[in-house]
Scaffold this motif. Sequence first.
Motif, PDB file in Angstrom:
ATOM      1  N   GLU A 268      -1.161  11.848  -7.935  1.00  0.00           N
ATOM      2  CA  GLU A 268      -1.042  13.283  -8.181  1.00  0.00           C
ATOM      3  C   GLU A 268      -1.893  14.063  -7.189  1.00  0.00           C
ATOM      4  O   GLU A 268      -1.463  15.086  -6.638  1.00  0.00           O
ATOM      5  CB  GLU A 268      -1.470  13.610  -9.614  1.00  0.00           C
ATOM      6  CG  GLU A 268      -0.501  13.120 -10.677  1.00  0.00           C
ATOM      7  CD  GLU A 268      -1.002  13.422 -12.078  1.00  0.00           C
ATOM      8  OE1 GLU A 268      -2.230  13.606 -12.236  1.00  0.00           O
ATOM      9  OE2 GLU A 268      -0.175  13.479 -12.989  1.00  0.00           O
ATOM     10  N   ALA A 269      -3.121  13.567  -6.946  1.00  0.00           N
ATOM     11  CA  ALA A 269      -4.010  14.263  -6.023  1.00  0.00           C
ATOM     12  C   ALA A 269      -3.457  14.247  -4.603  1.00  0.00           C
ATOM     13  O   ALA A 269      -3.526  15.248  -3.878  1.00  0.00           O
ATOM     14  CB  ALA A 269      -5.399  13.623  -6.067  1.00  0.00           C
ATOM     15  N   ALA A 270      -2.872  13.118  -4.201  1.00  0.00           N
ATOM     16  CA  ALA A 270      -2.326  13.012  -2.843  1.00  0.00           C
ATOM     17  C   ALA A 270      -1.157  13.964  -2.644  1.00  0.00           C
ATOM     18  O   ALA A 270      -1.055  14.642  -1.614  1.00  0.00           O
ATOM     19  CB  ALA A 270      -1.887  11.573  -2.583  1.00  0.00           C
ATOM     20  N   ILE A 271      -0.280  14.062  -3.653  1.00  0.00           N
ATOM     21  CA  ILE A 271       0.874  14.949  -3.524  1.00  0.00           C
ATOM     22  C   ILE A 271       0.448  16.400  -3.635  1.00  0.00           C
ATOM     23  O   ILE A 271       0.995  17.280  -2.955  1.00  0.00           O
ATOM     24  CB  ILE A 271       1.923  14.598  -4.591  1.00  0.00           C
ATOM     25  CG1 ILE A 271       2.452  13.183  -4.317  1.00  0.00           C
ATOM     26  CG2 ILE A 271       3.062  15.600  -4.615  1.00  0.00           C
ATOM     27  CD1 ILE A 271       3.344  12.636  -5.373  1.00  0.00           C
ATOM     28  N   ARG A 272      -0.587  16.677  -4.447  1.00  0.00           N
ATOM     29  CA  ARG A 272      -1.093  18.046  -4.557  1.00  0.00           C
ATOM     30  C   ARG A 272      -1.631  18.525  -3.211  1.00  0.00           C
ATOM     31  O   ARG A 272      -1.436  19.679  -2.815  1.00  0.00           O
ATOM     32  CB  ARG A 272      -2.175  18.115  -5.630  1.00  0.00           C
ATOM     33  CG  ARG A 272      -2.552  19.554  -6.025  1.00  0.00           C
ATOM     34  CD  ARG A 272      -3.602  19.568  -7.131  1.00  0.00           C
ATOM     35  NE  ARG A 272      -3.128  18.853  -8.321  1.00  0.00           N
ATOM     36  CZ  ARG A 272      -3.635  17.695  -8.740  1.00  0.00           C
ATOM     37  NH1 ARG A 272      -4.628  17.115  -8.071  1.00  0.00           N
ATOM     38  NH2 ARG A 272      -3.166  17.112  -9.820  1.00  0.00           N
ATOM     39  N   GLY A 317      -4.428   6.122  -0.545  1.00  0.00           N
ATOM     40  CA  GLY A 317      -5.310   4.986  -0.315  1.00  0.00           C
ATOM     41  C   GLY A 317      -4.849   3.727  -1.003  1.00  0.00           C
ATOM     42  O   GLY A 317      -5.653   2.821  -1.247  1.00  0.00           O
ATOM     43  N   ARG A 318      -3.565   3.651  -1.317  1.00  0.00           N
ATOM     44  CA  ARG A 318      -3.017   2.460  -1.962  1.00  0.00           C
ATOM     45  C   ARG A 318      -2.062   1.759  -1.017  1.00  0.00           C
ATOM     46  O   ARG A 318      -1.512   2.369  -0.090  1.00  0.00           O
ATOM     47  CB  ARG A 318      -2.288   2.843  -3.255  1.00  0.00           C
ATOM     48  CG  ARG A 318      -3.209   3.410  -4.315  1.00  0.00           C
ATOM     49  CD  ARG A 318      -2.462   3.856  -5.556  1.00  0.00           C
ATOM     50  NE  ARG A 318      -1.687   2.777  -6.160  1.00  0.00           N
ATOM     51  CZ  ARG A 318      -1.087   2.887  -7.344  1.00  0.00           C
ATOM     52  NH1 ARG A 318      -1.194   4.004  -8.045  1.00  0.00           N
ATOM     53  NH2 ARG A 318      -0.397   1.873  -7.831  1.00  0.00           N
ATOM     54  N   SER A 319      -1.864   0.462  -1.256  1.00  0.00           N
ATOM     55  CA  SER A 319      -0.940  -0.292  -0.407  1.00  0.00           C
ATOM     56  C   SER A 319       0.507  -0.062  -0.826  1.00  0.00           C
ATOM     57  O   SER A 319       1.405  -0.030   0.011  1.00  0.00           O
ATOM     58  CB  SER A 319      -1.270  -1.788  -0.465  1.00  0.00           C
ATOM     59  OG  SER A 319      -1.203  -2.252  -1.810  1.00  0.00           O
ATOM     60  N   ALA A 320       0.749   0.118  -2.106  1.00  0.00           N
ATOM     61  CA  ALA A 320       2.097   0.347  -2.622  1.00  0.00           C
ATOM     62  C   ALA A 320       1.991   0.754  -4.078  1.00  0.00           C
ATOM     63  O   ALA A 320       0.928   0.654  -4.701  1.00  0.00           O
ATOM     64  CB  ALA A 320       2.954  -0.906  -2.467  1.00  0.00           C
ATOM     65  N   PHE A 321       3.114   1.209  -4.624  1.00  0.00           N
ATOM     66  CA  PHE A 321       3.160   1.549  -6.045  1.00  0.00           C
ATOM     67  C   PHE A 321       4.612   1.632  -6.468  1.00  0.00           C
ATOM     68  O   PHE A 321       5.490   1.917  -5.648  1.00  0.00           O
ATOM     69  CB  PHE A 321       2.446   2.878  -6.331  1.00  0.00           C
ATOM     70  CG  PHE A 321       3.111   4.066  -5.692  1.00  0.00           C
ATOM     71  CD1 PHE A 321       4.105   4.772  -6.355  1.00  0.00           C
ATOM     72  CD2 PHE A 321       2.747   4.475  -4.423  1.00  0.00           C
ATOM     73  CE1 PHE A 321       4.722   5.858  -5.768  1.00  0.00           C
ATOM     74  CE2 PHE A 321       3.367   5.551  -3.824  1.00  0.00           C
ATOM     75  CZ  PHE A 321       4.360   6.254  -4.497  1.00  0.00           C
ATOM     76  N   PRO A 322       4.926   1.389  -7.733  1.00  0.00           N
ATOM     77  CA  PRO A 322       6.306   1.532  -8.215  1.00  0.00           C
ATOM     78  C   PRO A 322       6.635   3.008  -8.413  1.00  0.00           C
ATOM     79  O   PRO A 322       5.753   3.808  -8.761  1.00  0.00           O
ATOM     80  CB  PRO A 322       6.303   0.772  -9.547  1.00  0.00           C
ATOM     81  CG  PRO A 322       4.878   0.785  -9.998  1.00  0.00           C
ATOM     82  CD  PRO A 322       4.030   0.783  -8.750  1.00  0.00           C
ATOM     83  N   PRO A 323       7.892   3.412  -8.171  1.00  0.00           N
ATOM     84  CA  PRO A 323       8.268   4.827  -8.316  1.00  0.00           C
ATOM     85  C   PRO A 323       7.964   5.401  -9.691  1.00  0.00           C
ATOM     86  O   PRO A 323       7.717   6.601  -9.812  1.00  0.00           O
ATOM     87  CB  PRO A 323       9.779   4.817  -8.039  1.00  0.00           C
ATOM     88  CG  PRO A 323      10.012   3.590  -7.230  1.00  0.00           C
ATOM     89  CD  PRO A 323       8.999   2.586  -7.703  1.00  0.00           C
ATOM     90  N   ARG A 324       7.957   4.557 -10.710  1.00  0.00           N
ATOM     91  CA  ARG A 324       7.725   5.075 -12.068  1.00  0.00           C
ATOM     92  C   ARG A 324       6.312   5.641 -12.224  1.00  0.00           C
ATOM     93  O   ARG A 324       6.044   6.390 -13.165  1.00  0.00           O
ATOM     94  CB  ARG A 324       7.954   3.978 -13.101  1.00  0.00           C
ATOM     95  CG  ARG A 324       6.996   2.806 -12.999  1.00  0.00           C
ATOM     96  CD  ARG A 324       7.236   1.788 -14.101  1.00  0.00           C
ATOM     97  NE  ARG A 324       6.349   0.638 -13.977  1.00  0.00           N
ATOM     98  CZ  ARG A 324       6.602  -0.428 -13.243  1.00  0.00           C
ATOM     99  NH1 ARG A 324       7.762  -0.487 -12.582  1.00  0.00           N
ATOM    100  NH2 ARG A 324       5.749  -1.432 -13.155  1.00  0.00           N
ATOM    101  N   ASP A 325       5.383   5.304 -11.301  1.00  0.00           N
ATOM    102  CA  ASP A 325       4.031   5.824 -11.392  1.00  0.00           C
ATOM    103  C   ASP A 325       3.948   7.291 -11.018  1.00  0.00           C
ATOM    104  O   ASP A 325       2.961   7.961 -11.331  1.00  0.00           O
ATOM    105  CB  ASP A 325       3.086   5.037 -10.468  1.00  0.00           C
ATOM    106  CG  ASP A 325       2.675   3.699 -11.078  1.00  0.00           C
ATOM    107  OD1 ASP A 325       3.174   3.393 -12.178  1.00  0.00           O
ATOM    108  OD2 ASP A 325       1.873   2.979 -10.458  1.00  0.00           O
TER     109      ASP A 325
END
Length: 357
Positions: A268-272, A317-325
Amino acid sequence: MIDRNTAPGLGRTATAPFAGLVLCPAIGFSLPSGQAGPVFEQDLWDFSQVLRLPAYTPKGARILDFTTVRNPSWRTLAKEYVTALLQPGHARVRELPDAVRTPHTLQTAKLKFREVVRWMNWLTAHGVVHLTEVSDHHCAGFVAERARRLDCSGEVIGQKDHTMARAANVVIELSYYQELFSTDRYAADLRPFKGQSAASVAGARRAKDGENSTPVVPDETMRPLLSAALYMVRVLAPHFLALRHELRELQSSPPRPRRQVRGVAVLEAAIRRRMETGRPLDRIPNGPRGRRLANGSFLPDAPLLDVSLDSIARDAGRSAFPPRDLPVQVHSSACRAVQPPLVRQRHVAAFESLCGE
């Protein structure tokens, strides 16, 4: 049945010039500690462990399998030929007046080895047991067969000149190394193709007086070409370099967040931050988009179908994440603010201005 004995006229006491040779140190190849590499007498030369080979060297070029030569007595000859190509500074090779003086790369040596295998196996298929039996008829027949251009039905429709030249070159080069071979060799009076070069055998014409056979590019063609090239270097290149620098900065990963704040809050912070700075979400190319649809990971109407999740992960700062997050509000806003990376109005305007000059 193939006669394994030494060829007539060669003598059973012919000296093997590379007997017992450990190939890698002799050629100048470096190996990891504890690795020995192939020895000359082995029928399989595996150079896969050699360090600092050119990156373009295919894996298949690093292994030479001499058992592909059907006549066992010619395997040693093939090894001697390849070794001479890789090690032209060897004392016995230096004595040969027509030997190639420049060391071959492993890839080029493998190409010539494959052609030697074709030549030797062609001779075997045509009843030749010793190279002393080879005639001009055999030489011409082999290169003509190698150069045939066939259509889908197997009909001959032309000639592949470069293939003919490559095949003729190997047939000719074996005569250059006659005195080196310990198990077999051509008859002393055989001059393949009556002394012609491989290029001449393939029909290539040499320009007279050393002139370039390629016509000079007309001035009316060369001037606009050079002008466009200079414009690319002097005017457009600085903008390309600036874009590349900006892309690297955008793709560099920020400091990894503390463990307790990882997760949806970080996304959320990254997209904000993107929304606050007016930076749209990055759009993926058509190739990855098609793969998403093909493997069923996204539906055609999915809001995030066109969004680069990797770029969001880097921002967070993450390597990956699922879209549902991703939060629901991001799903709904993603489609309205997606652009290819680095598409900015100032860059578009700049390039439109440059291209209009």
